[in-house]
Enzyme design. Structure first.
Site, PDB file in Angstrom:
ATOM      1  N   HIS A 107       0.800  -1.228   0.000  1.00 57.64           N
ATOM      2  CA  HIS A 107       0.000   0.000   0.000  1.00 57.64           C
ATOM      3  C   HIS A 107       0.829   1.273   0.000  1.00 57.64           C
ATOM      4  CE1 HIS A 107      -3.762   2.237   1.385  1.00 57.64           C
ATOM      5  NE2 HIS A 107      -4.169   1.487   0.379  1.00 57.64           N
ATOM      6  N   LYS A 127       2.933   4.520  -1.278  1.00 62.64           N
ATOM      7  CA  LYS A 127       2.836   5.455  -2.402  1.00 62.64           C
ATOM      8  C   LYS A 127       3.994   6.431  -2.276  1.00 62.64           C
ATOM      9  CE  LYS A 127      -1.785   4.626  -1.280  1.00 62.64           C
ATOM     10  NZ  LYS A 127      -2.440   4.566   0.046  1.00 62.64           N
ATOM     11  N   ASP A 185      16.706  10.165  -7.847  1.00 59.73           N
ATOM     12  CA  ASP A 185      18.169  10.271  -7.757  1.00 59.73           C
ATOM     13  C   ASP A 185      18.692  10.035  -6.340  1.00 59.73           C
ATOM     14  OD1 ASP A 185      18.467  10.763 -10.448  1.00 59.73           O
ATOM     15  OD2 ASP A 185      18.474  12.942 -10.239  1.00 59.73           O
TER      16      ASP A 185
END
Length: 229
Positions: free
Chosen positions: A147, A149, A154
């Site tokens: 779940h 996100k 870089d």
């Protein structure tokens, strides 16, 4: 002899100036304003050609509003990647964000994606297009949702928040994104990504835990994933 002394003094003065300039540059770097940006959604439908289609003529002549939005700013942060993008996202159906990730891949940026096995095959998912382009995607294999996100640009910039990478979330939901470059926080998310990347290594998957099929070829195939385009 006095002339030699003068050259020596000039040399010492030049050396001192060089040291001073170097110290000044280091001071400026230490005082660089940290990146702390908050983006809120829903974002209005705006033109994204400047970010996603830089090859097109400028200014764009489309009829969409040419104003800055949270989506435009999110795209710019993603597309600032020069070397790597680690992406860990639950649901991914946004065409805009998919285009951005594909652009980075085309530019030679190393892109790695971790997603949820249940949501990578739903209607509208862009995961299949990422894999088709050659981007390596790994997914969970347990009963809980993957779940997270977040994205790491870089290994220096963290993009995270409640936003799923879907058109519904971007244009319809009350969502948030936080963009920071705090090294301690960024490193924590890098560590989490690397842990999941190894945990979801398909070479170690057990696709048939009940012994219904013991084919070693399928079980050990690193290219096999539970995706149906």
């Amino acid at each position: 002899m006095p002339r030699a002394s003068s050259w020596k003094l000039l040399g010492l003065a030049a050396f001192a100036v060089a040291l001073s300039l170097e110290g000044f540059v280091q001071l400026l770097r230490r005082r660089r304003k940290p990146l702390r940006e908050v983006l809120f959604f829903p974002a209005g439908i705006t033109c994204t050609d400047a970010e996603l289609h830089p090859e097109r003529p400028v200014p764009c002549t489309c009829k969409l509003p040419h104003v800055d939005s949270s989506l435009n700013r999110l795209l710019r942060h993603l597309l600032s990647a020069q070397q790597s993008l680690e992406l860990c996202v639950f649901s991914f159906s946004s065409l805009h964000l998919c285009r951005a990730v594909l652009l980075l891949h085309e530019r030679g940026v190393r892109v790695r994606v971790i997603t949820d096995s249940d949501y990578m095959a739903v209607t509208g998912s862009q995961i299949g297009w990422l894999r088709k382009a050659g981007i390596i995607v790994r997914h969970d294999q347990d009963t809980g949702y993957m779940h997270h996100k977040f994205a790491v640009v870089d290994k220096k910039i963290l993009i995270t928040g409640s936003l799923n990478w879907t058109s519904q979330a971007i244009q319809g939901n009350k969502e948030n994104i936080l963009v920071v470059d705090d090294t301690v926080i960024v490193q924590a998310f890098i560590d989490e990504f690397e842990k999941l990347w190894e945990l979801y290594n398909p070479a170690t998957f057990d696709f048939f835990p009940n012994g219904k099929n013991s084919s070693p070829t399928l079980k050990n195939d690193p290219g096999y994933v539970q995706y149906h385009p």
